[in-house]
Design an enzyme around this catalytic site. Structure first.
Site, PDB file in Angstrom:
ATOM      1  N   GLY A 145       4.919   3.408  -9.767  1.00 41.53           N
ATOM      2  CA  GLY A 145       4.279   4.194 -10.805  1.00 41.53           C
ATOM      3  C   GLY A 145       3.145   3.420 -11.448  1.00 41.53           C
ATOM      4  O   GLY A 145       3.008   2.203 -11.282  1.00 41.53           O
ATOM      5  N   CYS A 146       2.324   4.131 -12.215  1.00 40.29           N
ATOM      6  CA  CYS A 146       1.150   3.506 -12.822  1.00 40.29           C
ATOM      7  C   CYS A 146       1.531   2.549 -13.947  1.00 40.29           C
ATOM      8  O   CYS A 146       1.087   1.387 -13.967  1.00 40.29           O
ATOM      9  CB  CYS A 146       0.181   4.570 -13.315  1.00 40.29           C
ATOM     10  SG  CYS A 146       0.924   5.862 -14.347  1.00 40.29           S
ATOM     11  N   TYR A 147       2.356   2.997 -14.888  1.00 38.05           N
ATOM     12  CA  TYR A 147       2.810   2.098 -15.954  1.00 38.05           C
ATOM     13  C   TYR A 147       3.565   0.885 -15.386  1.00 38.05           C
ATOM     14  O   TYR A 147       3.327  -0.255 -15.819  1.00 38.05           O
ATOM     15  CB  TYR A 147       3.698   2.831 -16.948  1.00 38.05           C
ATOM     16  CG  TYR A 147       2.994   3.736 -17.925  1.00 38.05           C
ATOM     17  CD1 TYR A 147       2.006   3.239 -18.781  1.00 38.05           C
ATOM     18  CD2 TYR A 147       3.322   5.081 -18.031  1.00 38.05           C
ATOM     19  CE1 TYR A 147       1.368   4.061 -19.701  1.00 38.05           C
ATOM     20  CE2 TYR A 147       2.697   5.913 -18.954  1.00 38.05           C
ATOM     21  CZ  TYR A 147       1.723   5.406 -19.787  1.00 38.05           C
ATOM     22  OH  TYR A 147       1.099   6.217 -20.702  1.00 38.05           O
TER      23      TYR A 147
END
Length: 342
Positions: A145-147
């Site tokens: 994921g990005c986070y």
């Protein structure tokens, strides 16, 4: 390599198209959609007019490919992954289906029984700078994921080196609106987002168990964090500000040396000189990540800051980087561009 994309009309799907279109070893032959089959791709994204003659096809009709990128909502990729693997198609999943190592944790956070728990062990968590050797030779990659990407790049080396107290970590992260996807909803409506900033998913964001899983593995003990994401009025980018207590005797120079040793020679992770702090614009439109830290001597807390483009290093660019590793290509192939400024 013959390449296909499921979920080609979303923001991450479009970024995959943009990056793969300029990749010298990739031939885009299939763009799958659940809602716009039969339309020219340029009807959805006119900025590609005259550059990409492909027509969108039904997601159920996946042809023979070398690699398939899946940019679909959770649950949809896992339900079909065995079929693709049986056909010798390498799968890079940009969704959440194979990021978590325990099916029950997936069910707890995503409120869905995992469609293919038997495949979880076959998947590799695809953060190249931290998992490069594990990625090689695999057929199923769980794109982070990005986070988590922004957070793990900052924290994992320091936890592996036992420089931080694992139970003291707070992650305060901000994301641009593109992270919510292309679908229309009130929360990302211009009038709601502009001139505004808000926390969301407080203490319950679905990236929390993914981050904790990888931090626990790095620390060698169970790690639980406070993770608070915020939506800010910009299109793309993530800035993660992370707070953690250092172990007794640890100095700022120790933290910096650990990062330098971990990322020496890495093309996409950049440690900024002291006093220069990451900005999301440094990374906008690129696969690059920027890191900085300091040790607050008054509090004994390290402050770590990480900046990435949520759609590139946080999604599609990292997926292409993983593809390059799977096929023994230079990792920068198709990804050599810098950020766009201003």
């Amino acid at each position: 390599m013959k390449i296909g994309i499921l979920g080609a009309t979303g923001y991450t799907g479009q970024e995959l198209v943009r990056l793969l279109k300029q990749h010298p070893e990739a031939e885009l032959v299939y763009l799958g959609t659940s809602s716009a089959a039969g339309q020219a791709y340029t009807e959805i994204y006119p900025h590609l007019y005259g550059q990409l003659p492909l027509v969108l096809e039904d997601e159920k009709e996946v042809p023979d490919l070398d690699v398939l990128f899946c940019a679909l909502p959770h649950g949809l990729t896992a339900a079909r992954t065995q079929e693709f693997l049986d056909r010798k198609i390498k799968v890079i999943d940009l969704g959440a289906d194979f990021r978590l190592r325990q099916a029950q944790i997936y069910t707890d956070w995503y409120k869905l029984t995992h469609p293919a728990p038997h495949l979880i062990e076959q998947a590799v968590y695809g953060l190249p700078e931290l998992k490069r050797e594990q990625i090689k030779g695999k057929s199923l990659v769980a794109n982070p994921g990005c986070y988590p990407t922004a957070t793990l790049l900052a924290l994992v080396p320091l936890l592996r080196a036992k420089l931080l107290r694992p139970q003291s970590i707070i992650v305060d992260a901000k994301s641009g609106v593109s992270g919510a996807g292309r679908g229309a909803n009130l929360g990302t409506h211009f009038s709601e987002v502009n001139e505004n900033i808000k926390a969301y998913g407080v203490a319950q964001h679905r990236h929390t168990p993914e981050i904790e899983q990888e931090l626990s593995q790095a620390a060698g003990t169970e790690v639980k964090i406070n993770f608070i994401p915020h939506l800010v009025p910009m299109i793309r980018g993530i800035l993660a500000t992370i707070y953690a207590e250092v172990q007794p005797g640890v100095e700022e120079a120790d933290l910096r040396a650990c990062w330098q040793q971990s990322y020496e020679g890495e093309q996409f992770v950049h440690l900024l000189p002291p006093g220069s702090w990451p900005q999301t614009k440094f990374a906008a439109g690129s696969n690059h990540a920027f890191l900085q830290l300091t040790l607050d001597q008054r509090t004994g807390r390290a402050v770590l800051v990480s900046a990435i483009d949520n759609l590139i290093k946080g999604a599609s660019g990292q997926a292409v980087q993983n593809m390059n590793i799977l096929f023994g290509l230079p990792e920068e192939m198709g990804l050599a561009g810098t950020g766009i400024w201003p």
